[in-house]
Design an enzyme around this catalytic site. Structure first.
Site, short mmCIF file in Angstrom:
data_model
loop_
_atom_site.label_atom_id
_atom_site.label_comp_id
_atom_site.label_asym_id
_atom_site.label_seq_id
_atom_site.Cartn_x
_atom_site.Cartn_y
_atom_site.Cartn_z
N CYS A 27 0.86 -1.18 0.00
CA CYS A 27 0.00 0.00 0.00
C CYS A 27 0.90 1.24 0.00
O CYS A 27 2.11 1.13 0.21
CB CYS A 27 -0.89 0.01 1.24
SG CYS A 27 0.12 0.09 2.74
N GLU A 139 -0.33 -0.96 16.19
CA GLU A 139 -1.09 0.26 15.85
C GLU A 139 -2.10 0.58 16.97
O GLU A 139 -2.26 1.73 17.36
CB GLU A 139 -1.83 0.08 14.52
CG GLU A 139 -2.64 1.31 14.15
CD GLU A 139 -3.69 1.07 13.08
OE1 GLU A 139 -3.41 0.35 12.11
OE2 GLU A 139 -4.79 1.62 13.23
N SER A 235 0.74 -10.33 10.17
CA SER A 235 0.22 -9.11 9.54
C SER A 235 -1.31 -9.11 9.66
O SER A 235 -1.99 -9.96 9.10
CB SER A 235 0.64 -9.08 8.07
OG SER A 235 -0.24 -8.26 7.33
S1 SF4 Z 1 -3.16 2.45 7.17
FE1 SF4 Z 1 -1.85 0.67 6.94
S2 SF4 Z 1 -2.72 -0.41 5.18
FE2 SF4 Z 1 -3.52 1.68 5.11
S3 SF4 Z 1 -2.10 2.82 3.79
FE3 SF4 Z 1 -1.41 3.07 5.90
S4 SF4 Z 1 0.10 1.46 6.22
FE4 SF4 Z 1 -1.08 0.92 4.42
#
Ligand code: SF4
Length: 297
Positions: A27, A139, A235
């Site tokens: 991403c 996170e 992940s």
């Molecule tokens: S929130 Fe996570 S999955 Fe979405 S763009 Fe950011 S790093 Fe990538």
């Protein structure tokens, strides 16, 4: 080439189709984090990342070859340069890093950063904060730090007890959760809380990149005989892809091509491939090559 001309070893390949999901793999948040780190290594700076920069062993190994080391916790840091991963950290961890004399390279994904700011705004305005997510995920640990004292993370409405329930409640999600599950969680939670609270504020912190990958995986799973989901076993967004596909079709979550079992391919006409947001293109290509080689034996 006519069908009769095809060598026997290639014959099965004619009846097998491998299709990649229309959105898969790295991403923009992961690409951005890696670019920041790789650019920094060009200056011959020794970088230590707090936890893996992304949940993918291949990527971590490549960074190691550039001299980037991983520290499991803040106590292992001894000055130098510390990189915060795309998952972000809590204000307390940020402060601890600086207290240890380390210079910080912050690769927190902008989407995660928005979720952190939303959590902080809610806390400052006196809301209790409920985060739909896995409490142990990096996170979510970071988000909890931004959400203040009256915050919890949960995937299950039944575990949310009265202690957290203030008169005003804010609900947000770990960015990589699925839209469907967050919606179901919010509906159940609202039903449970409404008799007790004055205000419920829902903030959509879901990452659209993740949602696009999940929708594309679901669409492909509906027309495939087998789905292979590639990405780190730790992940969260890759696990979610597997969860989205598995009710629809036989699904296997693998981290690399060696984990493929030839038995899975038996009799499958169409094999769908998807990959988590931290899976490099090389890993996807290796999986496709291995599937093709197994069909040829
Ligand atoms: S929130 Fe996570 S999955 Fe979405 S763009 Fe950011 S790093 Fe990538």
């Amino acid at each position: 080439m006519r069908r009769d001309d095809v060598p026997l070893r290639d014959y099965n390949l004619l009846r097998m189709n491998i299709e990649k999901a229309r959105e898969l793999g790295f991403c923009f948040g992961v690409r951005r984090a890696l670019k920041i780190i790789e650019n920094a290594t060009e200056g011959d700076i020794k970088i230590v990342t707090l936890g893996p920069i992304v949940h993918n062993k291949t990527v971590v190994a490549r960074l190691k070859s550039l001299g980037v080391r991983v520290a499991d916790n803040v106590d292992e840091l001894k000055g130098g340069v510390t990189a915060i991963s795309s998952h972000g950290v809590s204000p307390a961890v940020y402060e601890k890093i600086q207290l240890r004399g380390a210079k910080v390279i912050d690769t927190t994904c902008p989407i995660v950063r928005s979720a952190q700011k939303a959590a902080q705004r809610l806390a400052k305005a006196g809301f209790g904060v409920i985060i739909f997510g896995e409490a142990s995920h990096p996170e979510v640990r970071g988000l909890l730090g931004w959400a203040g004292e009256n915050a919890i993370a949960s995937m299950n409405v039944d575990t949310i007890t009265d202690e957290i329930v203030l008169k005003r409640i804010g609900i947000l999600a770990q960015t990589t959760q699925s839209r469907g599950e967050f919606t179901a969680f919010v509906n159940r939670l609202t039903e449970k809380l409404l008799p007790h609270v004055q205000e419920i504020r829902i903030i959509n912190t879901l990452c659209q990149e993740t949602q696009k990958r999940q929708s594309a995986a679901e669409e492909l799973a509906e027309t495939s005989g087998l789905m292979i989901v590639i990405g780190g076993h730790n992940s969260a967004n890759t696990r979610r892809l597997a969860e989205v596909c598995s009710p629809l079709v036989e699904t296997h979550h693998i981290e690399n091509a060696d984990e493929i079992d030839a038995e899975w391919l038996h009799g499958k006409k169409k094999i769908g491939i998807t990959a988590g947001a931290s899976t490099p293109d090389e890993a996807i290509d290796q999986v496709i090559q291995r599937i093709e080689s197994l069909y040829r034996v």
